[in-house]
Every structure is written in C-alpha cells, then in structure tokens.
Design an enzyme around this catalytic site. Structure first.
Site, PDB file in Angstrom:
ATOM      1  N   TYR A  15      86.461  -7.315  55.140  1.00  0.00           N
ATOM      2  CA  TYR A  15      87.266  -8.336  55.043  1.00  0.00           C
ATOM      3  C   TYR A  15      86.512  -9.549  55.432  1.00  0.00           C
ATOM      4  CZ  TYR A  15      91.154 -11.570  56.175  1.00  0.00           C
ATOM      5  OH  TYR A  15      92.222 -12.548  56.339  1.00  0.00           O
ATOM      6  N   LYS A  74      85.455 -12.702  53.419  1.00  0.00           N
ATOM      7  CA  LYS A  74      85.760 -13.913  53.600  1.00  0.00           C
ATOM      8  C   LYS A  74      84.572 -15.157  53.983  1.00  0.00           C
ATOM      9  CE  LYS A  74      90.421 -13.948  53.316  1.00  0.00           C
ATOM     10  NZ  LYS A  74      90.940 -14.536  52.019  1.00  0.00           N
TER      11      LYS A  74
END
Length: 274
Positions: free
Chosen positions: A165, A169
């Site tokens: 993640y 991102k």
C-alpha cells in the site's frame, strides 16, 4: 449557483465511504457525477441518493483493476454528459501483511487497484481531455479541468505491514507530478491528497475480531486494533481521526477555480503536520 455548476465529475469507489462523501460534496456545488463501485447495490443507491437531491448522476459498476474498466468509465461520462471536467481516483482497499508473509497476489492486487487503475483511467481520458482543450482554445475560452489522485500518509511516512500500500500510494504521488507536467498545456490541474486516518467502515472495523470485506470472492482482513485507534487520537494534534466529509472537503478544494494555479502538489489531510 455552485462553484462546479455544469461540471462533469468522475469518482471511483464512490458507492460508499470517502468516495461517496466526495461525490456528495461535488454534487452539492452543481457537478454531475459518474459514480463507480465494485458492487452494483451501493453504486445504484448513491445514484438514487444524488438524484433525489436534484443531481444528475449515473453509475459505472465494476472493478477499477479490470483491463476494460477505464474505457467503460470514460465512455459512460462521454455518452451521458458529452465530456469530462473532474477525475477523482479514489477507489482502494488495504491488504496488509509484513514483507515475509506478503504474497505476490497481495502485492499486485494493491498496485493494480491504486496505481495501475488510475494510470489506465487517465490514459483513456487523454483523447477526450485533449479534444476539449483544443476546442476551448479555438473558442478563446479559458477553462481548467481537474485531476485529484488519492494518496496516503503511508506513502509519506511508511507504515509497517503496508509495503504494498505504501509503495502504491508513493507511486500515485510520482504519477501526479509527472502528469501535471504533461497536461499543464491542456489547462488541467493534477494534484493529490494524502489521507491519514479517516474513519470509514474499513478503518473502524475491529481487526482483533477478525473483520473482513469480500472483494471478488476474497475475504480481505480489514480494520484496526481499537487500542491503536486510541493511540492515534492521543498523538494527533487535533485529538482524533478525520471524517469522510472532511476528506471530501480537501478533494473539493483541488476541484475549485481557486486552485487553477496549483498543480503537481500533494496535501496531507491528517490532522497533523507530516
């Protein structure tokens, strides 16, 4: 008169949670909305909610990671509203584990949703954006369009158990800055917001109780330990996590005419300095 009267806004992952709050906020200022959700029921419920409030809205249901999704999403906007003014790449989920236990499926599943899907959507939007910009120039009209990509403070600070993640991102930030340089000639502002802890059904779920969500047949662990939520609130200068409505407000700021000379920027929406 709303600040976004007549604008066409596409928001992924907008059947519930932060995405729904973003759609409602943009609609409150006059935008017409293309709603997306993985599941038909929340997407259609949000469309009906918007229509009852007097907003023109339509749904494009499906997984943003699907290879054919981007073209369908853009086509939905063009077929129904003849153009695009705002794209918010919001859809996402977490699939956490420490590096030694993280599988390739977890890694690519998160990268596909958070990074590849926005790339495909923006690529599919290019011919529409270019044609609109050229038409504006021929008419002598100055018209700014907006892309808002959703990142995370996990990209800025890292987060244990979220290598996939955090990496995805962080990639969103690079994508935002690169596209801002490519699309500036079309009067498109491309910015990102990096959310900290925003209270949604996924973050509020009790991880200790084994909370999961089902994504296309897979039960994905979600939620945070309640003690961790309390600890976060104690450390946060504002003493709490954020609400979906506050998250939506930050996205809205980048969609307004007041942001016409702001591009390639990342703003943390976290209740604290990063």
């Amino acid at each position: 008169m709303g600040t976004l009267d007549g604008k066409v806004a596409l928001v992924t992952g907008s059947g519930r949670g932060i995405g729904q709050a973003i759609a409602l906020k943009l609609a409150s200022q006059g935008a017409r909305i293309v709603i997306n959700d993985l599941d038909a029921d929340p997407a259609n419920e949000t469309v009906e909610l918007l229509r009852k409030q007097g907003t023109d809205a339509v749904a494009c249901v499906g997984n943003v990671s699907a290879p054919d999704f981007a073209e369908r999403f853009i086509k939905t906007a063009v077929d129904n509203y003849k153009g695009i003014d705002i794209i918010v790449n919001n859809a996402g989920f977490t699939w956490d584990d420490v590096v030694q236990r993280m599988t390739d499926e977890q890694w690519y599943g998160i990268l596909d949703c958070h990074l590849t899907a926005p790339f495909r959507i923006l690529r599919a939007a290019y011919p529409v954006i270019k044609a609109q910009a050229m038409a504006d120039q021929e008419k002598g009209i100055e018209n700014y369009r907006k892309v808002v990509n959703i990142s995370s403070t996990s990209a800025l600070n890292g987060n244990a158990g979220q290598m996939n993640y955090s990496s995805a991102k962080a990639g969103v930030i690079g994508m935002t800055r690169a596209l801002s340089r490519e699309w500036g000639r079309f009067n498109v502002n491309v910015n990102a917001v990096a959310f900290g802890l925003i209270h949604t059904r996924m973050t509020n779920a009790d991880a200790k109780a084994g909370a999961t969500i089902n994504i296309e047949g897979k039960d994905i662990r979600v939620g945070l330990n309640p003690e961790l939520l309390k600890s976060h609130a104690a450390r946060n200068p504002l003493g709490r996590g954020g609400t979906p409505e506050e998250a939506a407000g930050a996205v809205y700021l980048f969609c307004t005419p007041e942001s016409n000379y702001i591009t390639g920027q990342v703003v943390a929406v976290a209740g604290s300095p990063q």
